[in-house]
Design an enzyme around this catalytic site. Structure first.
Site, PDB file in Angstrom:
ATOM      1  N   LYS A  52      18.963  30.903 -66.410  1.00  0.00           N
ATOM      2  CA  LYS A  52      19.539  30.607 -65.093  1.00  0.00           C
ATOM      3  C   LYS A  52      19.236  29.128 -64.602  1.00  0.00           C
ATOM      4  CE  LYS A  52      19.505  35.882 -63.871  1.00  0.00           C
ATOM      5  NZ  LYS A  52      18.970  36.737 -63.270  1.00  0.00           N
ATOM      6  N   GLN A  96      14.413  38.675 -59.422  1.00  0.00           N
ATOM      7  CA  GLN A  96      14.570  39.086 -60.775  1.00  0.00           C
ATOM      8  C   GLN A  96      14.042  40.578 -61.157  1.00  0.00           C
ATOM      9  OE1 GLN A  96      16.141  37.544 -63.170  1.00  0.00           O
ATOM     10  NE2 GLN A  96      16.095  39.316 -64.344  1.00  0.00           N
ATOM     11  N   ASP A 119      23.138  38.184 -55.845  1.00  0.00           N
ATOM     12  CA  ASP A 119      23.184  39.086 -56.646  1.00  0.00           C
ATOM     13  C   ASP A 119      24.164  40.266 -56.233  1.00  0.00           C
ATOM     14  OD1 ASP A 119      22.398  38.912 -59.257  1.00  0.00           O
ATOM     15  OD2 ASP A 119      20.193  39.304 -58.752  1.00  0.00           O
TER      16      ASP A 119
END
Ligand code: NAP
Length: 284
Positions: A52, A96, A119
């Site tokens: 990422k 995460q 997200d």
């Protein structure tokens, strides 16, 4: 023999377009910035986070990483999220997963400002998606939908069968496909006669995490087959959920693993960071 949907190439094309968007924002002195929080040192997460970071930098998105010790308390995690919520320079926040079991991930996701929730896991964004409203869409399902759009695969009136109902893939995919006017059936671990259901699918999407689960006898001739699964075999080889070699002879379109849905997920994350940046700066 199926047309192979090349997620790697498509992701590259999308990232090139996003780079131009970043350059245009920079002309107005705006630089999108993503904050990534990682708790502990899960090896798979480290790889995802590294990928990422690399992709963000290539496109022109600033990237800041917060590596927290695995023994951190819930309050410390929430304090950091709130600090990032209030930081005007941060446009997107990503926590995460997985995080250590003693922490409450649902509460943490809910504390992220939904306007920075790139997200798409905040209940506000999940709810907006369910209502067919504009929202941040979870990056993997969003990547799958983008593949359909780019390959001119129209879901309207099609029978779409989704294998898996997780919060990050299966469930948001249901909404995404309904919003594209598909007729959607979902199979999960309690479903009976899965094969009879998948055989009726015009579009079959597998997101369960079991190698070679989808065999050719489960697939209708000419179906579109999307493989979200990522499974590491004992010999280290990465495969999806689909028996790719056999199913590709029967399908009309198929995604490979690796090089299918995976690269799309990162492109859609960057897309969401830029969308958040524009919204926060009142840019259309
Ligand atoms: P997950 O949370 O473990 O969910 C798996 C889902 O599969 C569950 O809903 C489960 O049903 C269902 N399932 C299990 N056995 C089944 C069966 N025999 N028939 C039908 N459904 C069954 O996994 P996830 O996070 O959604 O991830 C799924 C896969 O996608 C994994 O391989 C993961 O690595 C991969 N993935 C890829 C990307 C990407 O970027 N390409 C992103 C995320 C995930 P129940 O709900 O009944 O337990």
């Amino acid at each position: 023999m199926a047309i192979i949907i090349d997620g790697k190439e498509l992701s590259k094309k999308i990232r090139e377009k996003l780079k131009i968007e970043c350059e245009n924002l920079e002309k107005n002195n705006i630089k999108p910035q993503l904050a990534v929080i990682m708790v502990g040192d899960d090896p798979a997460s480290k790889v995802y986070v590294r990928n990422k970071s690399k992709a963000c930098k290539e496109v022109g998105v600033d990237y800041v990483e917060y590596l927290l010790d695995k023994s951190i308390k819930q309050k410390e995690l929430i304090d950091l999220i709130e600090k990032l919520n209030n930081d005007k320079n941060i446009n997107g926040i990503l926590l995460q997963s997985p995080i250590p079991k003693h922490l409450n991930i649902e509460e943490a996701f809910e504390k992220i400002d939904y306007r920075k929730d790139v997200d798409g896991f905040h209940p506000m964004n999940v709810g907006k998606l369910a209502l067919g409203q504009d929202s941040f869409v979870s990056c993997t399902p969003f990547g799958v939908i983008k593949m359909f759009e780019e390959y001119d695969i129209d879901l309207c009136g099609k029978n779409v069968v989704i294998l898996g109902r997780s919060n990050i893939v299966g469930r948001p995919l249901i909404q995404c496909c309904i919003n594209k006017n598909a007729t959607v059936t979902v199979c999960h671990s309690k479903t009976r006669n899965t094969k009879n259901i998948t055989r009726e699918a015009d579009v079959l999407i597998s997101a369960i995490g079991k190698p070679n689960f989808v065999t050719e006898d489960m697939v209708k001739d000419g179906a579109v087959v999307i493989d979200v699964g990522i499974n590491r075999l004992d010999d280290g080889k990465i495969v999806g959920d689909v028996d790719y070699e056999k199913v590709k002879e029967k399908a009309s379109y198929i995604t490979p693993v690796p090089g299918g849905v995976g690269p799309m997920t990162i492109a859609m994350l960057i897309n969401n960071v830029i969308k958040a940046t524009k919204q926060q700066n009142n840019i259309k």
